[in-house]
Enzyme design. Structure first.
Site, PDB file in Angstrom:
ATOM      1  N   HIS A 124       0.836  -1.200   0.000  1.00  0.00           N
ATOM      2  CA  HIS A 124       0.000   0.000   0.000  1.00  0.00           C
ATOM      3  C   HIS A 124       0.880   1.263   0.000  1.00  0.00           C
ATOM      4  O   HIS A 124       0.713   2.156  -0.848  1.00  0.00           O
ATOM      5  CB  HIS A 124      -0.900  -0.034   1.242  1.00  0.00           C
ATOM      6  CG  HIS A 124      -1.836   1.127   1.357  1.00  0.00           C
ATOM      7  ND1 HIS A 124      -3.137   1.072   0.930  1.00  0.00           N
ATOM      8  CD2 HIS A 124      -1.674   2.371   1.862  1.00  0.00           C
ATOM      9  CE1 HIS A 124      -3.731   2.240   1.159  1.00  0.00           C
ATOM     10  NE2 HIS A 124      -2.869   3.042   1.723  1.00  0.00           N
ATOM     11  N   GLU A 125       1.812   1.320   0.928  1.00  0.00           N
ATOM     12  CA  GLU A 125       2.653   2.515   1.040  1.00  0.00           C
ATOM     13  C   GLU A 125       3.571   2.636  -0.181  1.00  0.00           C
ATOM     14  O   GLU A 125       3.888   3.754  -0.612  1.00  0.00           O
ATOM     15  CB  GLU A 125       3.464   2.494   2.337  1.00  0.00           C
ATOM     16  CG  GLU A 125       2.638   2.383   3.626  1.00  0.00           C
ATOM     17  CD  GLU A 125       1.538   3.434   3.775  1.00  0.00           C
ATOM     18  OE1 GLU A 125       1.673   4.528   3.199  1.00  0.00           O
ATOM     19  OE2 GLU A 125       0.526   3.139   4.446  1.00  0.00           O
ATOM     20  N   GLU A 132      -4.843   7.727  -2.903  1.00  0.00           N
ATOM     21  CA  GLU A 132      -5.320   6.433  -2.417  1.00  0.00           C
ATOM     22  C   GLU A 132      -5.553   5.458  -3.577  1.00  0.00           C
ATOM     23  O   GLU A 132      -5.386   4.250  -3.422  1.00  0.00           O
ATOM     24  CB  GLU A 132      -6.607   6.640  -1.615  1.00  0.00           C
ATOM     25  CG  GLU A 132      -7.046   5.456  -0.787  1.00  0.00           C
ATOM     26  CD  GLU A 132      -6.164   5.186   0.432  1.00  0.00           C
ATOM     27  OE1 GLU A 132      -5.262   5.993   0.737  1.00  0.00           O
ATOM     28  OE2 GLU A 132      -6.371   4.142   1.081  1.00  0.00           O
ATOM     29  N   HIS A 157       1.732   4.653  -2.726  1.00  0.00           N
ATOM     30  CA  HIS A 157       1.793   6.099  -2.435  1.00  0.00           C
ATOM     31  C   HIS A 157       3.162   6.658  -2.833  1.00  0.00           C
ATOM     32  O   HIS A 157       3.255   7.718  -3.459  1.00  0.00           O
ATOM     33  CB  HIS A 157       1.595   6.358  -0.938  1.00  0.00           C
ATOM     34  CG  HIS A 157       0.171   6.272  -0.465  1.00  0.00           C
ATOM     35  ND1 HIS A 157      -0.839   7.032  -1.001  1.00  0.00           N
ATOM     36  CD2 HIS A 157      -0.410   5.542   0.527  1.00  0.00           C
ATOM     37  CE1 HIS A 157      -1.987   6.759  -0.364  1.00  0.00           C
ATOM     38  NE2 HIS A 157      -1.743   5.860   0.564  1.00  0.00           N
TER      39      HIS A 157
END
Lengths: 492, 492
Positions: free
Chosen positions: B256-257, B286, B260
Site C-alpha cells: 500500500h505505502e 489512495e 503512495h
C-alpha cells in the site's frame, strides 16, 4: 511580558529552527537515502541562513538593548547575547552565504581529493577560502593578531600567544616521553585481531547503558564519522562506526561521543535555547569527551570493570588479563593520522596544525606552501616521512570546511580534562568508582562542577572555578607521566 | 527574473521548510527518543505555523497577482496558487492555530481513550472541534451544503451529493455480494499462523525491491501506523509494521505505502515544491496505494509471482498452492475495524462514516449522538452488534484529529483504481506482466497517465483524461464481481 522574557522567547523560537537544522544534519549522516543529498544540502543551507538572519535581526537588537536583567543569570544572557549579536552583525549576510557556499563546495571536493592526495586541485579555491577568513577576522577585530579573532569563535577569551606558550612546553615533553617509551620493552596488542561487527554492536550498546547514557533521551546509530548531535531538548544522539579489524575504534568513539552527549544533556533545562544553554567552549566540550574516552575508558580500572562482559561477548579474549587489554588500549606509536593517535602523540598533531593555520591566517604563509611546510615539520616532530598528502595535510576536513582556530581546542580539551581529573581525585575514589561501575558518581561531579554552568563563564574562568586553580597543562603532564610510567614500566 | 519565476522561487523556498517539517514528522514516528516528544511537538507546530504564514503572506499575494504565465503549466500554477492563497487567507491565523492546538490535544487524548472506549470523556471537546470546523466551512464557503467546503480540501471539485449517489448504488451491491459469499463454501486461510518477524522483514524488503521501489530515494522503516512520507525531492520514505500472528498486515501495508511512494516519486521534478507538484487529490493518492495493494497485490498472478521467494523464506508454506495463498489474502468477512476490512466490505465502512460526518458538519446531528447512531447503523449495514466504542466510533483518528471530508476519499480511491485498471488492461497484458514480475510496465503506465500530471487537474477531470470516460463506480463493481466469483466459485 517583560523585555527580558520577550528576549528569551525570541531565542527559544529561533532554537526551534536550529533544532530542525540539527535533525536534518543527523539524518544526512545516518538514514537519508543517497539521492536526497543534493536537495537536502540546499534546504539545509537555506534554513541555516534563515536562522542566521534571526540572529542579526533588528528585533533582536531592540530586545537586547531594552532588556533589563533581574538577576545574574539574565545579566549573563544579555551580555553573551550582545557579544554574539554584534559579532554576527559585523558580517554582511552575503559574506556569510559566500563563506558557507565556498566551504561546502570545497569540503565536498576534499572528500574525493583526500584519497588522491592531489592538493594542486584544491589550493586555488582553498586560498580563496583562506582570504575570506582573513577578511572575516579583520571584520571581527582583534588586539594582537588576526588569528585570535577566529580562535575566539571556538574558545572565547583565549589568545594564540597563550596557546603557543603551553604548546612549546608540551612539545618538548611529548618528544621526551616518546623516546623513553620507544626504548622500553614492547608488548603485544591483544586487539590486533578481527571482532565480529554484530558482537561489537552488542558490546557498545551495553557499554552505553553501563556508563549511564539515557536511551530515552538519545540513540546510538552508525555513521562514517562518529558525532554527537543535540537535536533538541531531551534529545542528544550519538553515532559510532564499526570495523572488523579495529574494535578500539568503535569502543573509543562511542565513549568519546558519550562524553559530549552527557555534557549536553546535563545543561539545565531552563538554559535551553538561550545563549547560556550550551557548553562553555569547543575545548570544554572536548574536555568531557576526552575525559570519558581516555581518563575513564583507557584506565586499568575501566578494563577491570568491563572485563567480564567483554570476555562474555568475546570469549576468545579470556586468554588476556584486564592489564593486557589496558596496555593494548594505550599502545603508543608514531603515526600519520591524528584521529588514530594515542594520548601521548595526539597533541603533537595538534601543535603542528596550530602553527600552520596561525601563520596562514596571519598572512605569513600561503595555501600553496602548506604541503611542503607540513611534510618538513612533520618529519622534524615525528621523525616520519609523509608518504602523501592523504596521510599529511589533507587528512582532516577542518580547513577545507573553513574552520581555522578550531584545532587547538582539541589540545585544550585534553589539558582541561586532566586538570578536572586532578580536582576530581581529591573528592572521589576514582579508581574504585570506575572499577565498580559507579559512573553516576563521576557524572554527578561533572554535572555539578561543569555541565550545570552551561555557557555562563568563559573557559579560562570556568576551569578556575571548577578546580580552584588557573589553567595549566601541568596536570596533563603529570597524568601522562604517571600513566605511561606504569604501562611501559619506565621512569617519566 | 520574471514575476512568475519569482513566484516559483517563493514556493520552492517555502517547500524547504515544509521538507524540514516532514522530516520532523517522520522522525517522530520512527527513531525519535521518547523523552523528546514534548519539545518536538512544540517545534513541529511552530515551524508549521511559520509555513502557514508564508502561504498567506502579502508578498505571495503580490507575486500571484502580478505573475504573467508564459505557458499552460504556469497558468495552472498561478490558478492553483490563487485558489489556495485566497482559501487560506479566509482563515484568521488565530483560528488556524486554535484548530491545530485543539485537534492535537484531542487526538492525543483519543490515543488513550480509544482503548477504554469512553466517548463521554471526549465529546464536549469534540463538539468544540466540530463547531470550529463548521465555522471553518462557513468561512471557506460552499454552494449547497457546508460539508462540501471541507470535502473540497481533500477532493477538489467533488460534491457530497455526487458521492451520495455513488455510495447508494455501492451499498446495495456490497450487501448483495456479502450474502452470496456467505452462502458459498468456506476455505481455510493459510495465513492463520505465526510468522517470525525477522523473516517477515526479509520478505518485505525483498518485495519492495521486486516491485521496483528505489531504495536510493527512500527507506522502509517500522512505525505503529504505516505511512508514506515525502521528506523532500528524491526522498519518499515508507513504513510498515510487523505482527507475528498477522503477516498479511505487514505485506499489504508495505505494498500500500509503496503505491503512495511511487506516485510521489514519479511526479516531474520540475513540479517539485510548486502547487502542481503533488498528487491530484487524496482520493487519487489512495487510488495508487489501493491499486498496488489490492489489484496487484491481492491478485492470483501476484501470488504466483512471489510464490518461490515466499516459500523459500517460509518453507512451511510449501504445503499450499499459490491459489490457496491468493484465496487467503482475499478472505471476506463482516468485521468491526475498517483498516482490517477486505475489499468487499471496506467501502461499507466508509459509507457509514461519510453519512455520519456529513450530518455532523451540516448540523443535523451533534457530537453526543454519534455512538448511538453509529451502533444502530452499523448493525443495520453489517448485521453485527458493536461491542464497544473501541470497535465502533472511536476506532479511527480522523475525526478527533479534525479531519472531516477525508473518509470518502478512501472509497473514491478504490473506484478510481478500478477505473484505471479497466483502462490499463486495454493496453497491458496485466496478468502475465504481474506473474512475470515486470512491474516496471505497470509503473510506466501509471507514471505516464497519472503521476506525470501532478496536480494539474482536479480528480474528476483527471480520471476522464486517464480513462477517456467520466468517473464511474461500475468498473469497481465489475472488478469485485469478477474477482470474487472466481475466489468463491459463485455467480455475482
Amino acid at each position: 511580558m517583560s523585555k527580558v522574557e520577550e528576549l528569551k522567547t525570541y531565542y527559544r523560537k529561533a532554537e526551534m529552527f536550529e533544532s530542525a537544522v540539527s535533525l536534518m544534519y543527523w539524518d544526512m549522516r545516518t538514514y537519508m537515502p543517497p539521492d536526497a543529498a543534493q536537495y537536502r544540502a540546499k534546504a539545509f543551507s537555506d534554513i541555516s541562513t534563515y536562522v542566521f538572519k534571526l540572529l542579526i535581526s533588528d528585533e533582536l537588537e531592540k530586545l537586547l538593548e531594552e532588556s533589563v536583567p533581574s538577576n545574574d543569570i539574565e545579566e549573563k544572557i544579555i551580555k553573551l547575547g550582545k557579544k554574539e549579536y554584534y559579532r554576527y552583525k559585523k558580517i554582511p549576510p552575503e559574506m556569510f552565504e559566500e563563506m558557507m557556499q565556498l566551504s561546502t563546495l570545497l569540503e565536498h571536493r576534499w572528500e574525493t581529493e583526500k584519497f588522491t592526495g592531489n592538493y594542486q586541485e584544491l589550493y586555488p579555491l582553498f586560498q580563496k577560502l583562506v582570504d575570506l577568513n582573513k577578511k572575516y577576522a579583520e571584520l571581527l577585530g582583534y588586539e594582537t593578531e588576526p588569528y585570535d579573532a577566529l580562535l575566539d569563535l571556538y574558545e572565547p577569551g583565549v589568545k594564540a600567544k597563550e596557546i603557543e606558550k603551553v604548546f612549546s612546553e608540551i612539545k618538548i615533553f611529548i618528544q621526551d616521553v616518546l623516546k623513553k617509551i620507544e626504548s622500553a620493552e614492547k608488548f603485544e596488542d591483544p586487539f590486533n585481531r578481527t571482532f565480529e561487527i554484530e558482537k561489537q554492536k552488542v558490546f557498545n550498546h551495553w557499554l552505553l547503558q553501563y556508563l549511564g547514557y539515557d536511551f530515552k533521551k538519545g540513540r546510538l546509530d552508525v555513521s562514517t564519522h562518529p558525532f554527537t548531535n543535540p537535536v533538541g531538548l531531551n534529545d542528544v544522539r550519538i553515532t559510532t562506526r564499526y570495523f572488523e579489524e579495529d574494535i578500539k575504534n568503535s569502543i573509543y568513539s562511542t565513549i568519546h561521543e558519550f562524553g559530549h552527549a552527557l555534557y549536553s544533556l546535563s545543561i539545565p533545562e531552563e538554559f535551553y535555547g538561550l545563549p547560556i544553554g550550551a557548553s562553555a567552549s569547543y575545548g570544554f566540550d572536548e574536555s568531557q569527551s576526552r575525559f570519558w574516552e581516555n581518563i575513564v575508558g583507557r584506565s586499568l580500572s575501566f578494563w577491570k570493570s568491563v572485563y567480564d562482559k567483554f570476555t562474555e561477548i568475546f570469549p576468545e579474549m579470556k586468554t588476556y588479563t584486564p592489564e593486557d587489554l589496558w596496555r593494548g588500549a594505550n599502545n603508543v606509536r608514531r603515526s600519520y593520522i591524528r584521529t588514530e593517535a594515542d594520548e601521548v602523540t595526539y597533541n603533537l598533531h595538534i601543535i603542528l596544525r596550530f602553527e600552520i593555520e596561525r601563520d596562514l591566517i596571519n598572512g605569513k604563509i600561503f595555501a600553496k606552501d602548506i604541503p611542503e611546510i607540513w611534510n618538513e615539520r612533520f618529519e622534524n616532530y615525528f621523525g616520519l616521512k609523509v608518504p602523501s598528502n592523504t596521510f599529511g595535510c589533507m587528512q582532516d576536513p577542518h580547513w577545507f570546511g573553513g574552520s581555522f582556530g578550531y584545532f587547538p581546542t582539541y589540545a585544550l580539551g585534553n589539558f582541561y580534562s586532566a586538570q578536572i581529573y586532578e580536582k576530581m581525585k581529591e573528592e572521589i575514589e576514582f579508581e574504585s568508582v570506575v572499577e565498580e561501575g559507579r559512573f553516576d558518581v563521576i557524572a554527578k561531579f561533572l554535572k555539578e562542577s561543569v555541565h550545570s554552568k552551561g555557557r555562563l563563564y568563559e573557559p579560562m574562568e570556568l576551569i578556575h572555578i571548577v578546580t580552584g586553580k588557573p589553567f595549566s597543562a601541568s596536570p596533563f603532564i603529570d597524568y601522562i607521566g604517571d600513566k605511561y610510567s606504569k604501562i611501559y614500566n619506565i621512569q617519566i
